[in-house]
Design a protein around this motif. Structure first.
Motif, PDB file in Angstrom:
ATOM      1  N   ASN A   1      -7.777   0.439 -12.113  1.00  0.00           N
ATOM      2  CA  ASN A   1      -7.195  -0.865 -12.423  1.00  0.00           C
ATOM      3  C   ASN A   1      -7.215  -1.116 -13.929  1.00  0.00           C
TER       4      ASN A   1
ATOM      5  N   TYR B   1      -4.151  -1.615  -8.620  1.00  0.00           N
ATOM      6  CA  TYR B   1      -3.474  -0.561  -7.857  1.00  0.00           C
ATOM      7  C   TYR B   1      -4.006  -0.577  -6.425  1.00  0.00           C
ATOM      8  N   SER B   2      -3.083  -0.582  -5.480  1.00  0.00           N
ATOM      9  CA  SER B   2      -3.484  -0.694  -4.079  1.00  0.00           C
ATOM     10  C   SER B   2      -4.210   0.558  -3.611  1.00  0.00           C
TER      11      SER B   2
ATOM     12  N   THR C   1      -3.265  -5.379 -14.218  1.00  0.00           N
ATOM     13  CA  THR C   1      -2.606  -4.631 -13.142  1.00  0.00           C
ATOM     14  C   THR C   1      -3.644  -4.015 -12.217  1.00  0.00           C
TER      15      THR C   1
ATOM     16  N   ALA D   1      -6.097   6.196  -5.922  1.00  0.00           N
ATOM     17  CA  ALA D   1      -5.381   5.185  -6.697  1.00  0.00           C
ATOM     18  C   ALA D   1      -5.795   5.265  -8.164  1.00  0.00           C
ATOM     19  N   PRO D   2      -4.877   4.988  -9.089  1.00  0.00           N
ATOM     20  CA  PRO D   2      -5.261   4.933 -10.509  1.00  0.00           C
ATOM     21  C   PRO D   2      -6.279   3.817 -10.744  1.00  0.00           C
TER      22      PRO D   2
ATOM     23  N   HIS E   1       0.807  -1.218   0.000  1.00  0.00           N
ATOM     24  CA  HIS E   1       0.000   0.000   0.000  1.00  0.00           C
ATOM     25  C   HIS E   1       0.843   1.273   0.000  1.00  0.00           C
TER      26      HIS E   1
ATOM     27  N   ARG F   1       3.336   3.248  -2.861  1.00  0.00           N
ATOM     28  CA  ARG F   1       3.990   3.243  -4.177  1.00  0.00           C
ATOM     29  C   ARG F   1       5.406   3.783  -4.043  1.00  0.00           C
TER      30      ARG F   1
ATOM     31  N   GLY G   1      -1.683   3.209  -4.303  1.00  0.00           N
ATOM     32  CA  GLY G   1      -1.235   3.563  -5.645  1.00  0.00           C
ATOM     33  C   GLY G   1      -0.143   2.685  -6.193  1.00  0.00           C
ATOM     34  N   ARG G   2       0.278   1.671  -5.437  1.00  0.00           N
ATOM     35  CA  ARG G   2       1.334   0.809  -5.963  1.00  0.00           C
ATOM     36  C   ARG G   2       0.745  -0.148  -6.998  1.00  0.00           C
ATOM     37  N   PRO G   3       1.361  -0.277  -8.184  1.00  0.00           N
ATOM     38  CA  PRO G   3       0.860  -1.228  -9.177  1.00  0.00           C
ATOM     39  C   PRO G   3       1.209  -2.658  -8.782  1.00  0.00           C
TER      40      PRO G   3
END
Length: 434
Positions: A164, A92-93, A90, A161-162, A70, A72, A81-83
């Motif tokens: 998914n 994103y957390s 992919t 977060a981006p 959790h 990035r 935001g971590r992929p």
């Protein structure tokens, strides 16, 4: 003509009936997948939580490696935001800070427990099992409440977060309800009265918060853990997580003391150095009470067959035979590796395991050996311990395959790996993914 009309009407009736049946089935499936939203709350005051509960929550967050997924690269801790690369795309957390708009600031403790144990967000949306609720479902409510208290006392970070990026139709979250019917098995980890309190504590941590099986158990095509092959080895972030059962490939059986040292420092001179996704795990475990790590080690060592009882066999070094079979690998090893790994190298006196003890060279799967050469190894705890540079930019896939073939033949008595160049190429590609 009359017969033809009747046949046409009959076919139309059956088509209509099947369509209606399919629609009814879809509506039933949607109804079964529906979960209600839990009402939002005003972000609780940090002072509303008992200090002892927050301290305990901090320790449990370390045991669960929450910040690893959790946070990035370059981001604020726990802001998400971590992929996370998966075979299905992919993910994103999520943001775990108490920001009311992009984090969990409006979540109640009940909403948080539901997310951790049932994989359902406060809004009622199903969560993807990149959040390992397969394991968190076994965590006691008191521990989840302590984690909640810790998270709610962090500084809020406004960061969404981006979106998914998943293959169609996996972005349709109600499908996850069916996945959970197959692979989510709620309930606390049972206590074994024939085992010690330490062992049972280790079972609770490994099967629950530690979610070790998430990496060390193979998964099926749907992404669920194959429970009949628990701890038989798996894949994590492009690395091979070795078996933690009797099939563990270590040259020397693990003892509890050796595993405690490894889990807290990232190095066991008689076994391996932590690399890849295991590095952050060691970093987290180096910051929790040693008793917790000893419990984890006691449980895992019991799965691997316990402490050694037989005399230690001599370690292999078939240098001449390996050089004849892999001449290119022998030359590359002499130029790029022998300065640290060769007999009498000064670096070998600094706690670096002998290559004949390296688990990655003895494993049936060469993936982690390839990743170690490609990406290198960094000390996981405060920069202390042996380092190894990566050779991804210096050696081709074919050259790395030649080195690996030579190392396997020289330092083990195990059969040659097959299709090494293809394995190295795949490892290089997966190592470059976000």
């Amino acid at each position: 003509m009359v017969t033809l009309r009747r046949t046409a009407r009959s076919k139309w009736w059956w088509v209509t009936a099947l369509l209606l049946l399919g629609l009814a089935g879809a509506l039933i499936a949607l109804a079964l997948s529906w979960r209600p939203a839990i009402a939002p709350i005003a972000p609780p005051s940090p002072g509303s939580f008992a200090p002892a509960q927050v301290v305990r929550g901090a320790m449990l967050v370390k045991l669960g490696d929450c910040a690893v997924c959790h946070t990035r690269d370059g981001g604020r801790p726990l802001a998400g935001g971590r992929p996370l690369a998966t075979p299905f795309g992919t993910l994103y957390s999520d943001n775990l800070t108490p920001d009311p708009e992009t984090g969990i600031g409006t979540w109640s403790a009940a909403a948080f427990r539901r997310a951790m144990k049932a994989g359902v967000s406060r809004s009622g949306a199903h969560l993807y099992p990149a959040l390992p609720y397969e394991h968190f479902t076994h965590v006691r409510d008191a521990d989840l409440d302590a984690i909640y208290a810790f998270l709610m006392t962090r500084r809020p970070v406004r960061e969404a977060a981006p979106a998914n990026r998943l293959i169609f139709p996996l972005g349709f979250r109600p499908l996850l309800a069916g996945w959970k019917l197959l692979f989510l098995h709620p309930g606390e980890t049972p206590v074994d009265p024939s085992r010690s309190a330490e062992w049972n504590r280790g079972a609770y941590l490994v099967e629950g918060l530690g979610h070790c099986g998430g990496c060390h158990t193979p998964r099926n095509l749907a992404g669920g853990e194959i429970r009949s092959q628990a701890y038989a080895g798996g894949i994590a972030e492009g690395w091979r997580a070795p078996a933690l059962n009797a099939a563990n490939p270590a040259a020397r059986k693990w003892t509890k003391e050796a595993l405690v040292t490894y889990l807290r420092t990232g190095i066991s001179p008689d076994h391996s150095a932590a690399a890849g996704p295991m590095g952050p795990v060691v970093d987290s475990l180096s910051q929790v009470p040693e008793a917790e790590v000893r419990a984890i080690a006691a449980y895992i060592v019991s799965k691997m067959g316990g402490s050694p009882s037989a005399p230690v066999a001599p370690l292999p070094d078939h240098a001449d035979a390996a050089a004849r079979r892999f001449p290119e690998g022998a030359v590359l090893f002499g130029g790029a590796c022998a300065g640290c790994h060769g007999p009498g190298a000064p670096m070998m006196g600094q706690g670096r395991p002998l290559l004949s003890l390296a688990t990655v060279l003895r494993d049936s799967d060469p993936t982690s050996a390839a990743q170690a050469v490609l990406q290198g190894i960094a000390p996981p705890v405060a920069g202390r311990g042996p380092k190894m540079p990566g050779f991804a930019d210096a050696l081709t896939d074919q050259q790395i395959a030649a080195v690996l073939g030579y190392l396997r033949a020289r330092y083990t008595d195990r059969p040659d790996w097959k299709k090494l160049p293809a394995t190295v190429a795949k490892a290089r590609k997966e190592g470059a993914q976000p």
